[in-house]
Design an enzyme around this catalytic site. Structure first.
Site, PDB file in Angstrom:
ATOM      1  N   SER A  17     -46.012 -21.622  36.435  1.00  0.00           N
ATOM      2  CA  SER A  17     -45.677 -21.840  37.835  1.00  0.00           C
ATOM      3  C   SER A  17     -46.447 -23.058  38.305  1.00  0.00           C
ATOM      4  O   SER A  17     -47.674 -23.079  38.264  1.00  0.00           O
ATOM      5  CB  SER A  17     -46.076 -20.591  38.639  1.00  0.00           C
ATOM      6  OG  SER A  17     -45.969 -20.834  40.021  1.00  0.00           O
ATOM      7  N   LYS A  76     -41.429 -23.235  36.517  1.00  0.00           N
ATOM      8  CA  LYS A  76     -41.089 -22.870  37.909  1.00  0.00           C
ATOM      9  C   LYS A  76     -41.806 -23.845  38.810  1.00  0.00           C
ATOM     10  O   LYS A  76     -42.996 -24.117  38.603  1.00  0.00           O
ATOM     11  CB  LYS A  76     -41.540 -21.430  38.153  1.00  0.00           C
ATOM     12  CG  LYS A  76     -41.879 -21.051  39.597  1.00  0.00           C
ATOM     13  CD  LYS A  76     -42.059 -19.551  39.718  1.00  0.00           C
ATOM     14  CE  LYS A  76     -43.066 -19.179  40.793  1.00  0.00           C
ATOM     15  NZ  LYS A  76     -43.293 -17.716  40.873  1.00  0.00           N
ATOM     16  N   LYS A  91     -42.750 -24.919  42.885  1.00  0.00           N
ATOM     17  CA  LYS A  91     -42.791 -24.447  44.263  1.00  0.00           C
ATOM     18  C   LYS A  91     -42.031 -25.444  45.125  1.00  0.00           C
ATOM     19  O   LYS A  91     -42.113 -26.661  44.895  1.00  0.00           O
ATOM     20  CB  LYS A  91     -44.251 -24.358  44.726  1.00  0.00           C
ATOM     21  CG  LYS A  91     -45.061 -23.295  43.995  1.00  0.00           C
ATOM     22  CD  LYS A  91     -44.651 -21.889  44.412  1.00  0.00           C
ATOM     23  CE  LYS A  91     -45.502 -20.834  43.716  1.00  0.00           C
ATOM     24  NZ  LYS A  91     -45.227 -19.477  44.217  1.00  0.00           N
ATOM     25  N   ASP A  95     -39.432 -21.644  43.572  1.00  0.00           N
ATOM     26  CA  ASP A  95     -39.989 -20.554  44.383  1.00  0.00           C
ATOM     27  C   ASP A  95     -40.359 -21.108  45.757  1.00  0.00           C
ATOM     28  O   ASP A  95     -41.174 -22.024  45.860  1.00  0.00           O
ATOM     29  CB  ASP A  95     -41.239 -19.979  43.689  1.00  0.00           C
ATOM     30  CG  ASP A  95     -41.780 -18.737  44.399  1.00  0.00           C
ATOM     31  OD1 ASP A  95     -41.186 -18.309  45.407  1.00  0.00           O
ATOM     32  OD2 ASP A  95     -42.808 -18.199  43.927  1.00  0.00           O
ATOM     33  N   GLU A 139     -36.298 -18.310  43.883  1.00  0.00           N
ATOM     34  CA  GLU A 139     -37.161 -17.166  44.212  1.00  0.00           C
ATOM     35  C   GLU A 139     -37.512 -17.147  45.706  1.00  0.00           C
ATOM     36  O   GLU A 139     -37.970 -18.152  46.255  1.00  0.00           O
ATOM     37  CB  GLU A 139     -38.431 -17.270  43.342  1.00  0.00           C
ATOM     38  CG  GLU A 139     -39.383 -16.101  43.476  1.00  0.00           C
ATOM     39  CD  GLU A 139     -40.584 -16.249  42.527  1.00  0.00           C
ATOM     40  OE1 GLU A 139     -40.518 -17.070  41.582  1.00  0.00           O
ATOM     41  OE2 GLU A 139     -41.582 -15.548  42.743  1.00  0.00           O
ATOM     42  N   ASP A 169     -39.178 -11.673  45.339  1.00  0.00           N
ATOM     43  CA  ASP A 169     -40.585 -11.427  45.015  1.00  0.00           C
ATOM     44  C   ASP A 169     -41.166 -10.619  46.180  1.00  0.00           C
ATOM     45  O   ASP A 169     -41.133  -9.378  46.175  1.00  0.00           O
ATOM     46  CB  ASP A 169     -41.294 -12.785  44.805  1.00  0.00           C
ATOM     47  CG  ASP A 169     -42.803 -12.701  44.611  1.00  0.00           C
ATOM     48  OD1 ASP A 169     -43.378 -11.609  44.761  1.00  0.00           O
ATOM     49  OD2 ASP A 169     -43.436 -13.735  44.327  1.00  0.00           O
ATOM     50  N   LYS A 188     -44.513  -7.712  40.098  1.00  0.00           N
ATOM     51  CA  LYS A 188     -45.971  -7.889  40.013  1.00  0.00           C
ATOM     52  C   LYS A 188     -46.573  -6.542  40.359  1.00  0.00           C
ATOM     53  O   LYS A 188     -46.329  -6.038  41.462  1.00  0.00           O
ATOM     54  CB  LYS A 188     -46.461  -8.885  41.067  1.00  0.00           C
ATOM     55  CG  LYS A 188     -45.902 -10.275  40.981  1.00  0.00           C
ATOM     56  CD  LYS A 188     -46.363 -11.112  42.183  1.00  0.00           C
ATOM     57  CE  LYS A 188     -45.811 -12.516  42.074  1.00  0.00           C
ATOM     58  NZ  LYS A 188     -46.126 -13.326  43.269  1.00  0.00           N
ATOM     59  N   GLY A 248     -46.927 -13.514  38.726  1.00  0.00           N
ATOM     60  CA  GLY A 248     -48.374 -13.684  38.576  1.00  0.00           C
ATOM     61  C   GLY A 248     -49.023 -13.941  39.912  1.00  0.00           C
ATOM     62  O   GLY A 248     -48.366 -14.307  40.891  1.00  0.00           O
TER      63      GLY A 248
HETATM   64  O1  OSB Z   1     -45.105 -16.433  44.688  1.00  0.00           O
HETATM   65  O2  OSB Z   1     -45.171 -16.095  42.624  1.00  0.00           O
HETATM   66  C1  OSB Z   1     -45.765 -16.372  43.658  1.00  0.00           C
HETATM   67  C2  OSB Z   1     -49.441 -17.141  42.971  1.00  0.00           C
HETATM   68  C3  OSB Z   1     -50.034 -16.509  44.045  1.00  0.00           C
HETATM   69  C4  OSB Z   1     -49.232 -15.894  44.978  1.00  0.00           C
HETATM   70  C5  OSB Z   1     -47.849 -15.886  44.843  1.00  0.00           C
HETATM   71  C6  OSB Z   1     -47.250 -16.507  43.757  1.00  0.00           C
HETATM   72  C7  OSB Z   1     -48.068 -17.176  42.822  1.00  0.00           C
HETATM   73  C8  OSB Z   1     -47.552 -17.945  41.701  1.00  0.00           C
HETATM   74  C9  OSB Z   1     -48.486 -18.165  40.530  1.00  0.00           C
HETATM   75  O3  OSB Z   1     -46.452 -18.452  41.686  1.00  0.00           O
HETATM   76  C10 OSB Z   1     -48.055 -17.415  39.323  1.00  0.00           C
HETATM   77  C11 OSB Z   1     -49.130 -17.402  38.260  1.00  0.00           C
HETATM   78  O4  OSB Z   1     -50.014 -16.534  38.302  1.00  0.00           O
HETATM   79  O5  OSB Z   1     -49.084 -18.245  37.383  1.00  0.00           O
HETATM   80 MG    MG Z   2     -43.126 -15.907  44.137  1.00  0.00          MG
END
Ligand code: OSB
Ligand code: MG
Length: 370
Positions: free
Chosen positions: A135, A161, A163, A188, A213, A238, A262, A290
Site C-alpha cells: 500500500s 495499491k 492512496k 484506496d 477501495e 474497508d 482487518k 493492514g
Molecule cells: O485504509 O487500508 C487502509 C493503514 C492504516 C489505516 C488504514 C489503511 C492503511 C493502509 C496500510 O492502507 C496497509 C498496510 O499495513 O500496509
Molecule cells: Mg483502506
C-alpha cells in the site's frame, strides 16, 4: 488455560517513510502490545489503534481505558477451556473493536502455543504462502509516486495499491498506468469522496483497476450501492464493514464486489472468519488489509490470510517496508518470485519477540495480575 498476568505496552515506532493518506500524514505508528501469560507461555497481540480517531473512532486512550478497566479484569485469574469461553467474558462490551481484537489475538496466540500448533492451523488456514502486495501513500508528485512504486516492484511486490484523495486521483492513476501498463493496480480513497464525485470515479473505469477501495463515507453502505451500479470496476469496502451483519447488508444491496478484512476493524479473528466464510459462500473474494502493524500483528495477519478465500493480494508487506527494525525475530520478508509471504510454521504467531527492540519502542507499560 489460566490467565495469570496481562501486560500492556504503548509503543511508538518510526516509519521508514511518512505514510500519507486522505486522512493525514503519519510519521510514527503508536499501537498497544498485549501480552497474556498463562502456564509458562505468553500470547501476544497488537491493538492497531491510532492516537487520533481518524480511521476509526477508537484512540490509544480509549483502547487503554477499555482494556485496563473492562477487558483485562474480566479475564484475570480465570481458567478457560478454549478461546470462545474467554471471549464470552467481554462479549457484552459494545464497540471498541480494536481493543477487543488485540486481546483476542493474544488469547489465540496463547491457545495455539498451548496446543503446540501454528496460529494458521488454529484459525483454520489451509495455505503455506499468502499473496501479498504493498500500500503506497500519497507522494509529493506523480513522478515521485512512479519512482516509489518502481522500487516496490523491484522488491518483488506484484500488486500495488495507491492512496487517492480529492485533486490527487485521476492524475495519479494516469501517471502510474502510463509507467506500468500491466501491473495489478488498485486505489484506496479512505472515504474521501461523495456521490458528487461519481463522474471522476467513473473515469477510473478506463484504467483497468483491480478495485476501488472505500470511495464514500466511512459508515456508508447505501450510497456505495448507488455508485457500484454506475461503475464497471469493483468497489471494495474497508471502513464500512465492521461485522458479518454489515457484510450481509453490503452484499444484499450490491454495494461492493470485494471486502478488505482487518481483524482490528472487525473486533478480532472470530468475526473476521465469519465475514470470510460468508463471502466465500457468496462467491465474493476477500483480501487481508493492514494497519501498518509491527511483526506481532503481522504474524496474526499472515495466519488469518492463509484461509482459502483470501484470494486477492493482501496489504501484508515485509517488516522493512514499514520499520528500520521490527520487534520480532525473524522479521517478515516476502518471496520475491511469487509476491507471497510464507506462513510461519512454528507454534502461535510463529515469530519470537525481540525484547531489546520492544523495550526501546515502549513509551508506557502496565502490568495486571489477579
Ligand atoms: O485504509 O487500508 C487502509 C493503514 C492504516 C489505516 C488504514 C489503511 C492503511 C493502509 C496500510 O492502507 C496497509 C498496510 O499495513 O500496509
Ligand atoms: Mg483502506
Amino acid at each position: 488455560m489460566k490467565i495469570e498476568n496481562i501486560e500492556l505496552r504503548h509503543t511508538k515506532m518510526e516509519l521508514v517513510s511518512p505514510f500519507e493518506t486522505s486522512l493525514g500524514v503519519e510519521l510514527y505508528e503508536e499501537h498497544i502490545m498485549v501480552r497474556i501469560d498463562s502456564e509458562g507461555l505468553s500470547g501476544w497481540g497488537e491493538v492497531v489503534v491510532e492516537p487520533s480517531p481518524s480511521y476509526s473512532s477508537e484512540t490509544l486512550t480509549t483502547a487503554w481505558h477499555v482494556l485496563s478497566d473492562f477487558i483485562i479484569p474480566s479475564l484475570l485469574g480465570k481458567n478457560f477451556p478454549g478461546l470462545q469461553s474467554a471471549l464470552n467474558q467481554f462479549a457484552w462490551i459494545r464497540g471498541h473493536r480494536m481493543a477487543r481484537a488485540g486481546v483476542e489475538a493474544a488469547l489465540a496466540d496463547a491457545f495455539a502455543k498451548s496446543k503446540g500448533i501454528p496460529l494458521s492451523q488454529f484459525l483454520g488456514g489451509t495455505r503455506k504462502r499468502v499473496p501479498v502486495g504493498v500500500s503506497v501513500g500519497l507522494q509529493a508528485s506523480p513522478e515521485k509516486l512512479v519512482d516509489v512504486i518502481g522500487a516496490y516492484l523491484d522488491d518483488g511486490y506484484k500488486r500495488i495499491k495507491i492512496k487517492i484523495a480529492p485533486g490527487r486521483d485521476i492524475t495519479l492513476v494516469q501517471a502510474v498506468r502510463k509507467a506500468y501498463p500491466h501491473i495489478i493496480l488498485q486505489v484506496d480513497a479512505n472515504s474521501a469522496f461523495t456521490l458528487e464525485d461519481a463522474p471522476m470515479l467513473k473515469e477510473l473505469d478506463n484504467y483497468n483497476l483491480q478495485l476501488i477501495e472505500q470511495p464514500l463515507g466511512y459508515d456508508d453502505i447505501f450510497e456505495h450501492s448507488i455508485l457500484q451500479k454506475q461503475l464497471k470496476t469493483a468497489i471494495c469496502l474497508d471502513e464500512s464493514i465492521r461485522n458479518l451483519s454489515d457484510t450481509k447488508v453490503a452484499l444484499a444491496l450490491g454495494s461492493c464486489k470485494n471486502i478488505n478484512i482487518k481483524p482490528g476493524r472487525t473486533g478480532g479473528y472470530t468475526e473476521a472468519i465469519k465475514i470470510h466464510d460468508y463471502c466465500a459462500s457468496m462467491g465474493i473474494p476477500v483480501w487481508h488489509g493492514g494497519m501498518d502493524e509491527s511483526g506481532i500483528a503481522r504474524g496474526g495477519n499472515v495466519a488469518l490470510a492463509s484461509l482459502p478465500n483470501f484470494s486477492l493480494h493482501g496489504d501484508i508487506s515485509a517488516s522493512k517496508r514499514y520499520y528500520k527494525k521490527d520487534i520480532v525475530i525473524p522479521e517478515f520478508s516476502i518471496n520475491k518470485e511469487d509476491s507471497t509471504m510464507s506462513v510461519p510454521d512454528k507454534p502461535g504467531i510463529g515469530v519470537d519477540i525481540d525484547f531489546k527492540e520492544l523495550e526501546k519502542v515502549t513509551v508506557k507499560k502496565a502490568s495486571f495480575s489477579p
